[in-house]
Design a protein around this motif. Structure first.
Motif, PDB file in Angstrom:
ATOM      1  N   LEU A 120       0.825  -1.200   0.000  1.00 10.75           N
ATOM      2  CA  LEU A 120       0.000   0.000   0.000  1.00 10.75           C
ATOM      3  C   LEU A 120       0.862   1.253   0.000  1.00 10.75           C
ATOM      4  CD1 LEU A 120      -2.625  -1.096   2.674  1.00 10.75           C
ATOM      5  CD2 LEU A 120      -2.836  -1.236   0.192  1.00 10.75           C
ATOM      6  N   ARG A 121       0.424   2.268  -0.734  1.00  8.16           N
ATOM      7  CA  ARG A 121       1.144   3.543  -0.765  1.00  8.16           C
ATOM      8  C   ARG A 121       0.741   4.352   0.470  1.00  8.16           C
ATOM      9  NH1 ARG A 121       3.426   4.693  -5.661  1.00  8.16           N
ATOM     10  NH2 ARG A 121       3.461   6.920  -5.173  1.00  8.16           N
ATOM     11  N   ALA A 122       1.731   4.757   1.238  1.00  6.23           N
ATOM     12  CA  ALA A 122       1.484   5.566   2.428  1.00  6.23           C
ATOM     13  C   ALA A 122       2.712   6.414   2.690  1.00  6.23           C
ATOM     14  CB  ALA A 122       1.183   4.674   3.630  1.00  6.23           C
ATOM     15  N   ARG A 123       2.486   7.603   3.193  1.00  5.02           N
ATOM     16  CA  ARG A 123       3.592   8.530   3.416  1.00  5.02           C
ATOM     17  C   ARG A 123       4.362   8.231   4.696  1.00  5.02           C
ATOM     18  NH1 ARG A 123       0.879  14.413   1.865  1.00  5.02           N
ATOM     19  NH2 ARG A 123       0.372  13.910  -0.310  1.00  5.02           N
ATOM     20  N   THR A 124       3.737   7.503   5.616  1.00  8.99           N
ATOM     21  CA  THR A 124       4.402   7.201   6.883  1.00  8.99           C
ATOM     22  C   THR A 124       4.368   5.704   7.165  1.00  8.99           C
ATOM     23  OG1 THR A 124       2.359   7.538   8.142  1.00  8.99           O
ATOM     24  CG2 THR A 124       3.830   9.444   7.892  1.00  8.99           C
TER      25      THR A 124
END
Length: 274
Positions: A120-124
């Motif tokens: 999954l794409r996530a910034r954190t």
């Protein structure tokens, strides 16, 4: 849950990543300064009003833009954690600036494949939770499932590597210093809960898809911590009892007033995702 078959590879910790001073001395100094001024550890974060359950403190997280690490503090409502002595906890995260060059993505892909979850794409990436009692003294360390904060997890090995490299200068000096020192001192406890966390996730993955979104799995692993014993372990002796005396200091009792006896009024959910 036994962490069978999940052996963490040990990577040497670069000397440059350790706190500038002995971490035990850092902790003592933080609480000595707070006691001397009659301040609570979280006073600069929560402010003068009573803390609200589920609210983030600070509202947009405490961020170190240079290192890529960040955190926020919050409390759960009393009926959500019946019988808990914890006042609230810090959620500690890493952004891309923190994990660049420190994470082996082929290994992370294999870890996710074992769990049956997509990348999954996530910034954190969520790293760790640090629980505190009403006096602002650390009481427990724990890990949570991905859905709790809405971002993403790294494997135990990668998470520990990022914790070993942590830098924090968010403008909240006491909390930053305490967090850095605690992460340094609690390496054995962190290894234990990360290993257990991954074992719990793997066990759930064997029973079907959706491990990261399973609302029945919230807290994945936890260990209570006794700051006095941790400081004594660091000193290699019985310790001199400085932290114990500080916790008994009437000035710390005064700083722990009714505002920190418990959170009130749920106002938001825990999702982070940024």
């Amino acid at each position: 849950m036994r962490a069978e078959g999940l052996k963490l590879q040990r990577h040497p910790r670069p000397a440059a990543q350790a706190p500038a001073r002995d971490p035990a001395a850092q902790i003592i100094d933080v609480y000595a300064r707070l006691a001397a001024s009659g301040r609570h550890l979280l006073a600069g974060v929560i402010g003068d009003s009573a803390p609200q359950a589920w609210a983030h403190y600070p509202a947009d997280d405490a961020r170190d833009a240079a290192s890529g690490y960040q955190w926020f503090y919050h409390s759960h409502s009393a009926d959500d954690r019946p019988g808990s002595e914890e006042h609230g906890h810090i959620h500690l995260f890493a952004r891309q600036a923190a994990w660049r060059g420190k994470v082996y993505f082929a290994a992370e892909r294999r870890w996710r494949e074992r769990l049956g979850v997509p990348g999954l794409r996530a910034r954190t990436r969520h790293l760790l939770c640090i629980g505190f009692n009403a006096k602002g003294v650390p009481s427990n360390l724990f890990t949570v499932n991905r859905w709790v904060t809405g971002d993403m997890l790294f494997s135990a090995e990668a998470t520990l590597r990022l914790l070993s490299a942590i830098r924090l200068e968010t403008g909240n000096a006491e909390v930053d210093r305490l967090t850095l020192a605690l992460v340094c001192l609690c390496r054995p406890e962190m290894e234990r809960i990360m290993q257990t966390r991954d074992a719990v996730l793997l066990d759930r993955a064997r029973r079907g898809p959706g491990v990261f979104d399973d609302s029945a799995l919230e807290v994945l692993s936890e260990v209570r911590i006794d700051l006095d014993r941790i400081l004594e372990r660091r000193s290699g002796s019985a310790g001199d009892g400085r932290m114990r005396r500080l916790k008994e200091d009437s000035r710390m009792h005064a700083a722990s007033d009714s505002r920190y006896d418990g959170a009130i009024g749920a106002t938001a959910n825990e999702t982070h995702g940024d």
